[in-house]
Design a protein around this motif. Structure first.
Motif, mmCIF file in Angstrom:
data_model
loop_
_atom_site.group_PDB
_atom_site.id
_atom_site.type_symbol
_atom_site.label_atom_id
_atom_site.label_comp_id
_atom_site.label_asym_id
_atom_site.label_seq_id
_atom_site.Cartn_x
_atom_site.Cartn_y
_atom_site.Cartn_z
ATOM 1 N N SER A 98 0.829 -1.199 0.000
ATOM 2 C CA SER A 98 0.000 0.000 0.000
ATOM 3 C C SER A 98 0.866 1.253 0.000
ATOM 4 C CB SER A 98 -0.911 -0.008 1.230
ATOM 5 O OG SER A 98 -1.839 1.052 1.182
ATOM 6 N N THR A 99 0.470 2.250 -0.777
ATOM 7 C CA THR A 99 1.200 3.515 -0.846
ATOM 8 C C THR A 99 0.219 4.673 -0.717
ATOM 9 O OG1 THR A 99 0.984 3.715 -3.253
ATOM 10 C CG2 THR A 99 2.892 2.467 -2.406
ATOM 11 N N ASP A 100 0.749 5.865 -0.511
ATOM 12 C CA ASP A 100 -0.119 7.037 -0.404
ATOM 13 C C ASP A 100 -0.839 7.322 -1.717
ATOM 14 O OD1 ASP A 100 0.479 7.489 2.259
ATOM 15 O OD2 ASP A 100 2.134 8.859 1.836
ATOM 16 N N THR A 101 -0.233 6.980 -2.839
ATOM 17 C CA THR A 101 -0.877 7.201 -4.131
ATOM 18 C C THR A 101 -1.857 6.084 -4.487
ATOM 19 O OG1 THR A 101 1.008 6.145 -5.230
ATOM 20 C CG2 THR A 101 1.043 8.557 -5.041
ATOM 21 N N ASP A 102 -1.671 4.935 -3.903
ATOM 22 C CA ASP A 102 -2.581 3.802 -4.120
ATOM 23 C C ASP A 102 -2.816 3.096 -2.784
ATOM 24 O OD1 ASP A 102 -4.172 1.839 -5.222
ATOM 25 O OD2 ASP A 102 -2.489 0.621 -5.936
ATOM 26 N N PRO A 103 -3.599 3.737 -1.881
ATOM 27 C CA PRO A 103 -3.802 3.179 -0.545
ATOM 28 C C PRO A 103 -4.703 1.952 -0.573
ATOM 29 C CG PRO A 103 -5.125 5.158 -0.824
ATOM 30 C CD PRO A 103 -4.274 5.040 -2.053
ATOM 31 N N LEU A 104 -4.229 0.890 0.057
ATOM 32 C CA LEU A 104 -4.972 -0.363 0.110
ATOM 33 C C LEU A 104 -5.425 -0.704 1.523
ATOM 34 C CD1 LEU A 104 -2.621 -2.494 -2.184
ATOM 35 C CD2 LEU A 104 -4.779 -1.400 -2.835
ATOM 36 N N VAL A 105 -5.002 0.095 2.506
ATOM 37 C CA VAL A 105 -5.324 -0.174 3.911
ATOM 38 C C VAL A 105 -6.151 0.977 4.474
ATOM 39 C CG1 VAL A 105 -4.410 -0.616 6.223
ATOM 40 C CG2 VAL A 105 -3.202 -1.500 4.209
ATOM 41 N N VAL A 106 -7.274 0.627 5.086
ATOM 42 C CA VAL A 106 -8.151 1.600 5.737
ATOM 43 C C VAL A 106 -8.213 1.255 7.214
ATOM 44 C CG1 VAL A 106 -10.487 2.534 5.875
ATOM 45 C CG2 VAL A 106 -9.516 1.921 3.645
ATOM 46 N N ALA A 107 -8.017 2.246 8.078
ATOM 47 C CA ALA A 107 -7.955 2.003 9.517
ATOM 48 C C ALA A 107 -8.870 2.949 10.276
ATOM 49 C CB ALA A 107 -6.510 2.163 10.008
ATOM 50 N N ILE A 108 -9.328 2.486 11.451
ATOM 51 C CA ILE A 108 -10.221 3.292 12.274
ATOM 52 C C ILE A 108 -9.911 3.055 13.741
ATOM 53 C CG2 ILE A 108 -12.018 1.502 12.332
ATOM 54 C CD1 ILE A 108 -14.122 3.735 12.282
ATOM 55 N N ASP A 109 -10.044 4.109 14.553
ATOM 56 C CA ASP A 109 -9.852 3.982 15.993
ATOM 57 C C ASP A 109 -10.430 5.206 16.694
ATOM 58 O OD1 ASP A 109 -8.597 3.773 18.730
ATOM 59 O OD2 ASP A 109 -7.620 2.078 17.774
ATOM 60 N N LEU A 110 -10.830 4.997 17.939
ATOM 61 C CA LEU A 110 -11.266 6.106 18.793
ATOM 62 C C LEU A 110 -10.115 7.054 19.102
ATOM 63 C CD1 LEU A 110 -13.437 4.447 21.599
ATOM 64 C CD2 LEU A 110 -14.149 6.328 20.120
ATOM 65 N N LEU A 111 -8.923 6.502 19.202
ATOM 66 C CA LEU A 111 -7.753 7.275 19.607
ATOM 67 C C LEU A 111 -7.039 7.880 18.409
ATOM 68 C CD1 LEU A 111 -6.211 4.850 22.257
ATOM 69 C CD2 LEU A 111 -7.906 6.669 22.593
ATOM 70 N N ASP A 112 -6.233 8.885 18.694
ATOM 71 C CA ASP A 112 -5.398 9.462 17.651
ATOM 72 C C ASP A 112 -4.367 8.440 17.180
ATOM 73 O OD1 ASP A 112 -6.413 12.121 17.504
ATOM 74 O OD2 ASP A 112 -5.429 12.567 19.415
ATOM 75 N N VAL A 116 0.382 6.715 8.940
ATOM 76 C CA VAL A 116 1.171 5.575 8.475
ATOM 77 C C VAL A 116 1.159 5.623 6.948
ATOM 78 C CG1 VAL A 116 1.352 3.058 8.360
ATOM 79 C CG2 VAL A 116 0.587 4.158 10.474
ATOM 80 N N PRO A 117 2.302 5.603 6.292
ATOM 81 C CA PRO A 117 2.332 5.648 4.833
ATOM 82 C C PRO A 117 1.460 4.545 4.226
ATOM 83 C CG PRO A 117 4.541 5.956 5.700
ATOM 84 C CD PRO A 117 3.674 5.581 6.867
ATOM 85 N N GLY A 118 0.618 4.942 3.277
ATOM 86 C CA GLY A 118 -0.217 3.972 2.592
ATOM 87 C C GLY A 118 -1.487 3.609 3.327
ATOM 88 N N VAL A 119 -1.789 4.289 4.438
ATOM 89 C CA VAL A 119 -2.966 3.949 5.241
ATOM 90 C C VAL A 119 -3.918 5.144 5.343
ATOM 91 C CG1 VAL A 119 -3.794 3.240 7.528
ATOM 92 C CG2 VAL A 119 -1.683 2.266 6.601
ATOM 93 N N ILE A 120 -5.174 4.920 5.010
ATOM 94 C CA ILE A 120 -6.224 5.916 5.217
ATOM 95 C C ILE A 120 -6.761 5.714 6.631
ATOM 96 C CG2 ILE A 120 -8.505 6.736 4.519
ATOM 97 C CD1 ILE A 120 -7.894 5.654 1.701
ATOM 98 N N PHE A 121 -6.598 6.709 7.489
ATOM 99 C CA PHE A 121 -7.025 6.576 8.883
ATOM 100 C C PHE A 121 -8.148 7.535 9.210
ATOM 101 C CE2 PHE A 121 -6.736 8.108 13.308
ATOM 102 C CZ PHE A 121 -7.110 6.942 13.956
ATOM 103 N N MET A 122 -9.141 7.046 9.941
ATOM 104 C CA MET A 122 -10.191 7.909 10.453
ATOM 105 C C MET A 122 -10.316 7.731 11.958
ATOM 106 S SD MET A 122 -13.538 6.019 8.780
ATOM 107 C CE MET A 122 -12.833 6.146 7.135
ATOM 108 N N LYS A 123 -10.326 8.857 12.669
ATOM 109 C CA LYS A 123 -10.522 8.834 14.121
ATOM 110 C C LYS A 123 -12.017 8.826 14.381
ATOM 111 C CE LYS A 123 -9.552 11.211 18.452
ATOM 112 N NZ LYS A 123 -8.992 12.426 19.106
ATOM 113 N N LYS A 124 -12.501 7.659 14.777
ATOM 114 C CA LYS A 124 -13.942 7.488 14.906
ATOM 115 C C LYS A 124 -14.238 6.215 15.672
ATOM 116 C CE LYS A 124 -18.066 7.828 12.005
ATOM 117 N NZ LYS A 124 -18.465 9.079 12.681
ATOM 118 N N ASP A 125 -15.347 6.205 16.384
ATOM 119 C CA ASP A 125 -15.799 5.008 17.090
ATOM 120 C C ASP A 125 -16.410 4.048 16.074
ATOM 121 O OD1 ASP A 125 -16.959 3.067 18.714
ATOM 122 O OD2 ASP A 125 -17.689 4.513 20.192
#
Length: 238
Positions: A98-112, A116-125
């Motif tokens: 996974s890269t920033d130009t072609d992100p293959l990993v999506v992540a979520i967490d309550l905490l900050d 991470v390079p290549g990861v789409i992160f959302m701070k959310k329950d």
């Protein structure tokens, strides 16, 4: 991972010199915090995580599981539920390319979580009503090949309550996995020993061709933590 969050990356037992560090008691530190600090200082996986650039010792759990079951393949799309501080996301992004130009990993967490390079992160329950749709949107309409869940509610110290909380998180994660996994996809989730409920196992066996438990060496042996691994998603409607 934390409050409904996750965990970490690498394999092996740690290595290095077998020197035990003692932490002295003092007025500013409770006995439980002293024991925790002493365990951290003497944990070979904690030491390896620092040396190898992983954000948590939990990263080694995923690496060990992947070495055995080959879950993370190049080009695979991954959802990491309860991702902070990002160890599992680091491992997943590296393994699938996974890269920033072609992100293959999506992540979520309550905490900050630091990027991470290549990861789409959302701070959310993840338990928020709109969380599943937000994750699907982040996937760009593509199905996932692997759903990871290292989520765990804050421990209460009451074993039955803690078990019920983590099983609820696992059940909700399973329902989400059914919605986003491509046929043949996999699901890996944290549970507690002594109680993957029969209803959950039955549901997983209905949806996947292979279901079992795994406890990687990086998971502390005195912990009730283990993982349920469901492989070969049959696909909706089967």
């Amino acid at each position: 991972m934390s409050g409904r969050r996750s965990g970490g990356t690498g394999s092996g037992s740690g290595g290095g010199r077998n020197i035990h560090t003692k932490v002295r008691a003092n007025r500013k530190r409770t006995e439980s915090s002293r024991r925790w600090l002493e365990r951290q200082l003497n944990d070979p996986y904690v030491q390896r995580a620092k040396i190898e650039g992983f954000r948590s010792r939990a990263a080694f759990k995923l690496i060990e599981i992947d070495e055995r079951y080959s879950l993370l393949k190049p080009g695979a799309r991954v959802v990491d539920l309860g991702a902070a501080p990002g160890g599992w996301s680091q491992v997943a992004a590296d393994k699938v390319g996974s890269t920033d130009t072609d992100p293959l990993v999506v992540a979520i967490d309550l905490l900050d979580m630091e990027p991470v390079p290549g990861v789409i992160f959302m701070k959310k329950d993840f338990l928020d009503d709109d969380a599943p749709d937000a994750l699907k949107a982040a996937l760009g309409g593509h199905p996932a090949d692997l759903v990871l869940s290292d989520m765990a509610a804050h421990a209460t110290g009451h074993r039955k309550t803690d078990h019920l909380q983590i099983m609820h998180l696992c059940e909700v994660a399973h329902e989400f996995a059914r919605e986003v996994l491509a046929p043949g996809g996999h699901f890996l989730a944290k549970v507690l020993r002594g109680g993957t409920e029969h209803t959950l196992l039955a549901a997983l066996k209905r949806d996947f061709s292979s279901v079992g438990h795994v406890k990687p060496a990086a998971s502390r042996q005195d912990s009730a933590e283990l993982y349920v691994l469901a492989r070969g998603f049959r696909g909706e409607g089967e």
